[in-house]
Design an enzyme around this catalytic site. Structure first.
Site, short mmCIF file in Angstrom:
data_model
loop_
_atom_site.label_atom_id
_atom_site.label_comp_id
_atom_site.label_asym_id
_atom_site.label_seq_id
_atom_site.Cartn_x
_atom_site.Cartn_y
_atom_site.Cartn_z
N GLU A 155 -14.65 -5.22 2.45
CA GLU A 155 -13.97 -5.30 3.75
C GLU A 155 -14.96 -5.54 4.88
OE1 GLU A 155 -10.80 -2.42 4.63
OE2 GLU A 155 -12.00 -1.89 6.39
N LYS A 177 -7.95 2.57 -2.53
CA LYS A 177 -8.26 2.52 -1.11
C LYS A 177 -8.88 3.85 -0.71
CE LYS A 177 -7.74 -0.27 2.34
NZ LYS A 177 -6.89 0.09 3.47
N LYS A 185 0.82 4.63 1.12
CA LYS A 185 0.04 5.23 2.22
C LYS A 185 0.85 6.38 2.80
CE LYS A 185 -1.98 3.51 6.56
NZ LYS A 185 -2.10 2.34 7.46
N GLU A 218 0.81 -1.23 0.00
CA GLU A 218 0.00 0.00 0.00
C GLU A 218 0.84 1.28 0.00
OE1 GLU A 218 -3.98 0.18 1.72
OE2 GLU A 218 -3.04 1.30 3.34
N ASN A 260 -10.35 -6.80 8.02
CA ASN A 260 -9.45 -5.77 8.52
C ASN A 260 -9.23 -5.95 10.02
OD1 ASN A 260 -7.99 -3.40 9.11
ND2 ASN A 260 -8.94 -2.36 7.37
N GLU A 282 -5.96 -7.83 6.24
CA GLU A 282 -5.60 -6.41 6.15
C GLU A 282 -5.19 -5.85 7.51
OE1 GLU A 282 -9.57 -5.62 3.43
OE2 GLU A 282 -8.70 -3.94 4.52
N SER A 283 -4.17 -5.00 7.48
CA SER A 283 -3.72 -4.17 8.62
C SER A 283 -2.96 -4.95 9.70
CB SER A 283 -4.90 -3.47 9.31
OG SER A 283 -5.53 -2.60 8.40
O1 LIG Z 1 -4.34 3.17 8.96
C1 LIG Z 1 -5.03 3.90 9.68
O2 LIG Z 1 -4.56 4.66 10.55
C2 LIG Z 1 -6.53 3.90 9.54
C3 LIG Z 1 -7.28 4.70 10.36
C4 LIG Z 1 -8.66 4.74 10.23
C5 LIG Z 1 -9.30 3.97 9.28
C6 LIG Z 1 -8.55 3.16 8.43
C7 LIG Z 1 -7.18 3.12 8.56
N1 LIG Z 1 -6.41 2.33 7.73
C8 LIG Z 1 -6.91 1.73 6.54
C9 LIG Z 1 -6.31 0.43 6.24
O3 LIG Z 1 -7.07 -0.48 6.04
C10 LIG Z 1 -4.83 0.27 6.16
O4 LIG Z 1 -4.27 1.36 5.50
C11 LIG Z 1 -4.33 -0.98 5.45
O5 LIG Z 1 -5.01 -2.12 5.83
C12 LIG Z 1 -2.83 -1.17 5.76
O6 LIG Z 1 -2.66 -1.27 7.15
P1 LIG Z 1 -1.22 -1.24 7.81
O7 LIG Z 1 -0.37 -2.30 7.16
O8 LIG Z 1 -1.46 -1.55 9.25
O9 LIG Z 1 -0.67 0.11 7.59
#
Ligand SMILES: O=C(O)c1ccccc1NCC(=O)[C@H](O)[C@H](O)COP(=O)(O)O
Length: 256
Positions: free
Chosen positions: A158, A114, A55, A53, A179, A209-210
């Site tokens: 999601e 996204k 980001k 991503e 997520n 995810e995340s």
């Molecule tokens: O990433 C955030 O801070 C966030 C806050 C509020 C709503 C959504 C958010 N993130 C969206 C995502 O789903 C992530 O960007 C994506 O899954 C990647 O996650 P990561 O690897 O933990 O950065």
């Protein structure tokens, strides 16, 4: 909106901003790069399928990364990413439709848009291969899924729990993301994926995810059934180059 649960203030603010956004008034027509095929290709090549991503920032990140998103995207592909995710949400994530356009032109893997798409007109802002539809925020998920497919998009639906998974499957989702970030407090917990994944049918492409930070997390999500992993922070802000950070996660643990 399906608002069964409390939302973190940052998420409420994201949704408020999204509600103000207008579509361009003209419908897009997309010829998408096949996402499940890209996942299968990575597997066949011996890479863990990672959606890397772009980001620049987020409500849980300090500061904004102002490196060129196209260079970042190319580094991610060089590190073995099966697909990319590009934030287009401007106010809270530093994204833009223009960034997505440039990235998609520069790479040949599928690109996920996204964003927080709440209305049909939001789909028309930019072409992408896959759009994110967040089940909790869409009262008419089936309608949005149909609208996305009519434009040619594939959709990553999601979910955060089994109830939302049921809604996604009933709406006809064939690519589902679980997520790990709790929208009430933004805390990530990999057990969220582990709790939901067993109920996902085998013919659905399942994305974790995340919160996936290291190879052990990748292995854990794969053991729980993930076909692919969506990773932002660990790739953007890890200790190596973006290519190294991506490769660290796309390399199966058995190859180390
Ligand atoms: O990433 C955030 O801070 C966030 C806050 C509020 C709503 C959504 C958010 N993130 C969206 C995502 O789903 C992530 O960007 C994506 O899954 C990647 O996650 P990561 O690897 O933990 O950065």
């Amino acid at each position: 909106m399906n608002s069964r649960e409390e939302l973190a203030p940052a998420v409420a603010s994201i949704l408020e901003a999204a509600r103000q956004r207008q579509g361009p008034g003209e419908r897009v027509a997309v010829t998408p790069r096949d996402f499940p095929a890209a996942v299968a290709r990575a597997e066949a090549d011996g890479r863990v399928p990672v959606v890397a991503e772009v980001k620049p920032t987020s409500p849980t990140t300090d500061g904004t990364d102002d490196r060129d998103p196209v260079e970042l995207a190319e580094e991610m592909v060089a590190g073995g990413a099966a697909a990319l995710s590009v934030l287009t949400e401007p106010e809270h994530f530093g994204g833009s439709c223009e960034t997505l356009r440039r990235v998609r032109e520069a790479v040949d893997v599928p690109v996920l848009r996204k964003d927080f798409l709440l209305e049909e007109q939001h789909l028309d802002a930019v072409e992408a291969d896959v759009v994110l539809l967040i089940a909790r925020f869409l009262d008419d998920l089936e309608g949005m899924l149909t609208a996305a497919r009519e434009r040619g998009f594939q959709a990553l639906v999601e979910v955060h729990d089994r109830t939302e998974l049921r809604q996604a499957l009933d709406a006809g989702a064939d690519v589902v993301g679980v997520n790990n970030r709790d929208l009430a407090n933004l805390v990530v917990n990999l057990e969220t994926f582990e709790a939901v994944a067993p109920d996902v049918p085998d013919d659905v492409t399942l994305v974790a995810e995340s919160g996936i930070a290291m190879p052990a997390d990748v292995a854990r999500m794969r053991r729980a059934g993930a076909d692919a992993l969506l990773v932002g922070t660990a790739i953007m802000r890890g200790s190596g180059t973006v290519t190294e950070n991506t490769r660290r996660l796309t390399t199966p643990m058995t190859d180390r």
